[in-house]
Design an enzyme around this catalytic site. Sequence first.
Site, PDB file in Angstrom:
ATOM      1  N   CYS A  17       6.631  -6.847   9.311  1.00 23.47           N
ATOM      2  CA  CYS A  17       6.261  -5.637   8.579  1.00 23.47           C
ATOM      3  C   CYS A  17       5.343  -4.813   9.471  1.00 23.47           C
ATOM      4  O   CYS A  17       4.763  -5.332  10.420  1.00 23.47           O
ATOM      5  CB  CYS A  17       5.530  -5.985   7.283  1.00 23.47           C
ATOM      6  N   GLU A  61       1.740   1.067  -0.514  1.00 16.54           N
ATOM      7  CA  GLU A  61       2.708   1.530   0.472  1.00 16.54           C
ATOM      8  C   GLU A  61       4.034   2.003  -0.118  1.00 16.54           C
ATOM      9  O   GLU A  61       4.547   1.410  -1.062  1.00 16.54           O
ATOM     10  CB  GLU A  61       3.019   0.399   1.459  1.00 16.54           C
TER      11      GLU A  61
END
Length: 182
Positions: A67, A116
């Site tokens: 990520c 996010e």
Amino acid sequence: MQTEHVILLNAQGVPTGTLEKYAAHTADTLLHLAFSSWLFNAKGQLLVTRRALSKKAWPGVCTNSVCGHPQLGESNEDAVIRRCRYELGVEITPPESIYPDFRYRATDPSGIVENEVCPVFAARTTSALQINDDEVMDYQWCDLADVLHGIDATPWAFSPWMVMQAANSEARKLLSAFAQHN
């Protein structure tokens, strides 16, 4: 590696500026752009990684492969490739979109918040791993069905974003199809 930034977003997902990555992740983290990737080998096995203990958020937690955060002017796909090289020392096939509108907010045990817009990608590795110990403390190639069963049975053992991504039926279907297509 140069200092990374996050791209800040308004509620509609429109960029509003940037902030240094470590300064951005606090108890009051602003909405920002990220990405999440699930990497598979030629056998269709998923790379599950365990985050290094030195990570600011969710240290030592098992998660999907890589990520990160795209940098200003960088596509999500290029960011996936960059982070795969940095964290895993690996080359990959062009990332394929799996869950383009994934968005989440989660708080780790220390109080650090992730907030996010985080498109999810899948790709295949095309070279051997060369793990960066500052990012990854352990890893395992696993059958996707076993991982999904593990997430369903023990969600607390995995990162919250991995659990939420796996809970989406369409993403789960696309990941399964990707794993089976060798």
